[in-house]
Structure formats: structure tokens, C-alpha cells
Design a protein around this motif. Structure first.
Motif, PDB file in Angstrom:
ATOM      1  N   TYR A  20       8.437   2.198  -2.770  1.00  0.00           N
ATOM      2  CA  TYR A  20       7.746   0.911  -2.758  1.00  0.00           C
ATOM      3  C   TYR A  20       6.243   1.127  -2.657  1.00  0.00           C
ATOM      4  CZ  TYR A  20      12.357  -0.874  -1.414  1.00  0.00           C
ATOM      5  OH  TYR A  20      13.689  -1.173  -1.366  1.00  0.00           O
ATOM      6  N   HIS A  21       5.510   0.338  -3.410  1.00  0.00           N
ATOM      7  CA  HIS A  21       4.052   0.300  -3.320  1.00  0.00           C
ATOM      8  C   HIS A  21       3.687  -1.062  -2.748  1.00  0.00           C
ATOM      9  CE1 HIS A  21      -0.042  -0.029  -5.569  1.00  0.00           C
ATOM     10  NE2 HIS A  21      -0.210   0.296  -4.299  1.00  0.00           N
ATOM     11  N   PHE A  22       3.100  -1.053  -1.562  1.00  0.00           N
ATOM     12  CA  PHE A  22       2.665  -2.277  -0.891  1.00  0.00           C
ATOM     13  C   PHE A  22       1.148  -2.348  -0.894  1.00  0.00           C
ATOM     14  CE2 PHE A  22       6.699  -1.352   1.294  1.00  0.00           C
ATOM     15  CZ  PHE A  22       7.336  -2.582   1.199  1.00  0.00           C
ATOM     16  N   ILE A  23       0.634  -3.568  -1.007  1.00  0.00           N
ATOM     17  CA  ILE A  23      -0.793  -3.830  -0.822  1.00  0.00           C
ATOM     18  C   ILE A  23      -0.895  -5.084   0.039  1.00  0.00           C
ATOM     19  CG2 ILE A  23      -3.031  -4.326  -1.897  1.00  0.00           C
ATOM     20  CD1 ILE A  23      -1.859  -3.240  -4.538  1.00  0.00           C
ATOM     21  N   TRP A  24      -1.742  -5.037   1.064  1.00  0.00           N
ATOM     22  CA  TRP A  24      -1.998  -6.226   1.857  1.00  0.00           C
ATOM     23  C   TRP A  24      -3.426  -6.215   2.354  1.00  0.00           C
ATOM     24  CZ3 TRP A  24       0.631  -2.035   3.679  1.00  0.00           C
ATOM     25  CH2 TRP A  24       0.310  -1.538   4.923  1.00  0.00           C
ATOM     26  N   CYS A  25      -3.893  -7.394   2.799  1.00  0.00           N
ATOM     27  CA  CYS A  25      -5.310  -7.582   3.136  1.00  0.00           C
ATOM     28  C   CYS A  25      -5.476  -8.233   4.502  1.00  0.00           C
ATOM     29  CB  CYS A  25      -5.972  -8.518   2.125  1.00  0.00           C
ATOM     30  SG  CYS A  25      -5.796  -8.036   0.425  1.00  0.00           S
ATOM     31  N   PRO A  26      -6.623  -7.979   5.131  1.00  0.00           N
ATOM     32  CA  PRO A  26      -6.961  -8.740   6.333  1.00  0.00           C
ATOM     33  C   PRO A  26      -7.238 -10.205   5.969  1.00  0.00           C
ATOM     34  CG  PRO A  26      -8.310  -6.754   6.170  1.00  0.00           C
ATOM     35  CD  PRO A  26      -7.605  -6.928   4.855  1.00  0.00           C
ATOM     36  N   ARG A 107      -0.670 -13.720   5.367  1.00  0.00           N
ATOM     37  CA  ARG A 107       0.794 -13.751   5.337  1.00  0.00           C
ATOM     38  C   ARG A 107       1.347 -13.117   4.067  1.00  0.00           C
ATOM     39  NH1 ARG A 107       1.972 -19.835   6.259  1.00  0.00           N
ATOM     40  NH2 ARG A 107       3.673 -19.196   4.888  1.00  0.00           N
ATOM     41  N   SER A 108       0.531 -12.978   3.050  1.00  0.00           N
ATOM     42  CA  SER A 108       1.021 -12.477   1.766  1.00  0.00           C
ATOM     43  C   SER A 108       0.847 -10.970   1.640  1.00  0.00           C
ATOM     44  CB  SER A 108       0.293 -13.181   0.623  1.00  0.00           C
ATOM     45  OG  SER A 108      -1.090 -12.941   0.707  1.00  0.00           O
ATOM     46  N   TYR A 109       1.553 -10.414   0.658  1.00  0.00           N
ATOM     47  CA  TYR A 109       1.428  -8.993   0.321  1.00  0.00           C
ATOM     48  C   TYR A 109       1.961  -8.798  -1.083  1.00  0.00           C
ATOM     49  CZ  TYR A 109       6.413  -8.838   1.477  1.00  0.00           C
ATOM     50  OH  TYR A 109       7.760  -9.075   1.521  1.00  0.00           O
ATOM     51  N   PHE A 110       1.632  -7.672  -1.665  1.00  0.00           N
ATOM     52  CA  PHE A 110       2.135  -7.279  -2.978  1.00  0.00           C
ATOM     53  C   PHE A 110       3.135  -6.152  -2.755  1.00  0.00           C
ATOM     54  CE2 PHE A 110       1.991  -3.989  -6.230  1.00  0.00           C
ATOM     55  CZ  PHE A 110       2.244  -4.703  -7.395  1.00  0.00           C
ATOM     56  N   VAL A 111       4.236  -6.167  -3.502  1.00  0.00           N
ATOM     57  CA  VAL A 111       5.183  -5.053  -3.458  1.00  0.00           C
ATOM     58  C   VAL A 111       5.697  -4.811  -4.865  1.00  0.00           C
ATOM     59  CG1 VAL A 111       7.199  -6.488  -2.881  1.00  0.00           C
ATOM     60  CG2 VAL A 111       7.208  -4.028  -2.368  1.00  0.00           C
ATOM     61  N   SER A 112       5.817  -3.542  -5.191  1.00  0.00           N
ATOM     62  CA  SER A 112       6.354  -3.128  -6.479  1.00  0.00           C
ATOM     63  C   SER A 112       7.216  -1.900  -6.243  1.00  0.00           C
ATOM     64  CB  SER A 112       5.207  -2.790  -7.436  1.00  0.00           C
ATOM     65  OG  SER A 112       5.708  -2.299  -8.656  1.00  0.00           O
ATOM     66  N   THR A 113       8.233  -1.746  -7.069  1.00  0.00           N
ATOM     67  CA  THR A 113       9.061  -0.551  -6.966  1.00  0.00           C
ATOM     68  C   THR A 113       8.575   0.471  -7.980  1.00  0.00           C
ATOM     69  OG1 THR A 113      10.654  -1.468  -8.517  1.00  0.00           O
ATOM     70  CG2 THR A 113      11.109  -1.766  -6.170  1.00  0.00           C
ATOM     71  N   ALA A 114       8.876   1.699  -7.699  1.00  0.00           N
ATOM     72  CA  ALA A 114       8.546   2.781  -8.629  1.00  0.00           C
ATOM     73  C   ALA A 114       9.768   3.675  -8.717  1.00  0.00           C
ATOM     74  CB  ALA A 114       7.348   3.575  -8.122  1.00  0.00           C
TER      75      ALA A 114
END
Length: 132
Positions: A20-26, A107-114
Motif C-alpha cells: 500500500y502507498h499512503f499519503i496524508w497531510c496535516p 480526516r482524508s488520505y490517499f491509498v493505492s495498491t502496488a
């Protein structure tokens, strides 16, 4: 018998390779992830990954967002991984640093599978299972 490519994890009841590739922000995409905060966040993410039995493949902490590339097992859903990592890190960082924010993370984030399984490998696996 189908042989799976190297790099797959074998459990008693399954074979898997979940990345999993996650991205999240403050909150408000504030640039607060620098210096001591960045270093402490890295420690906290590593602690939580160990606790959840996740392997960190890559971790990049930028001042206003985080990239986390991990591999884990199929019993832990991506939303639960994020809930654990964000909750744990927010709780500790907010106790240790003053960000002046109502909450640390959005509350949000990005997720992608590889992954690297071709459709041919999937078809071969299905065919092999049909022959059992």
C-alpha cells in the motif's frame, strides 16, 4: 502445480503480497513536519508498523505531507492501518509539540495498491485451483 513468484508471503491459509502507498497531510496542509517533529513522526510510524507487523518499504516525510509505502497481510484493511498510524502519531505528537491546530491530521488520505502479478499469473492460479 503453480509456483508463485518470489517475494510473496505464505501463511497457513493464504499466499499474499499486499503493498500500500499512503499519503496524508496535516490539517490545512500546514508545513509542521520538520526538524524534531519529522524525526519523532518517523519513530512513531516505525513503532506502529512494528506493532501491526507491517514492513515499511519507503517512508518520506515532507513538511506538509507524508508518503508511506508498506507491505502487510490481508487481515488488516488499509483504512484500519491509517486509523492506527494517524491516531497513534497524532496523540503522541500533540502531547509533545504545540501545533496550534484543532487536530494534527486531516480526516482524508490517499491509498493505492502496488503489485507485480500479471493477469496471466492470476489466470494460471485460478486454473491450477480448479484442477485440485
Amino acid at each position: 502445480m503453480l509456483t508463485m513468484p518470489r517475494g510473496f508471503d505464505r501463511e497457513r491459509t493464504n499466499i499474499h503480497k499486499l503493498q500500500y502507498h499512503f499519503i496524508w497531510c496535516p490539517k490545512y496542509r500546514k508545513s509542521v513536519l520538520e526538524g524534531e517533529v519529522r524525526d519523532r513522526l518517523e519513530e512513531l510510524i516505525e513503532e506502529k508498523a512494528d506493532e501491526l507487523d507491517l514492513e515499511i518499504l519507503e517512508l518520506a516525510i515532507r513538511p506538509d505531507h507524508v508518503h508511506l509505502f508498506i507491505t502487510g497481510d490481508p487481515t488488516l484493511a488499509p483504512n484500519k492501518i491509517m486509523q492506527q498510524v494517524k491516531g497513534y502519531s497524532s496523540r503522541h505528537l500533540r502531547d509533545e509539540f504545540d501545533f496550534g491546530l484543532p487536530s494534527l491530521w486531516t480526516r482524508s488520505y490517499f491509498v493505492s495498491t502496488a503489485g507485480d502479478v500479471s493477469s496471466e499469473v492470476i489466470e494460471e492460479y485460478i486454473d491450477a485451483q480448479a484442477g485440485e
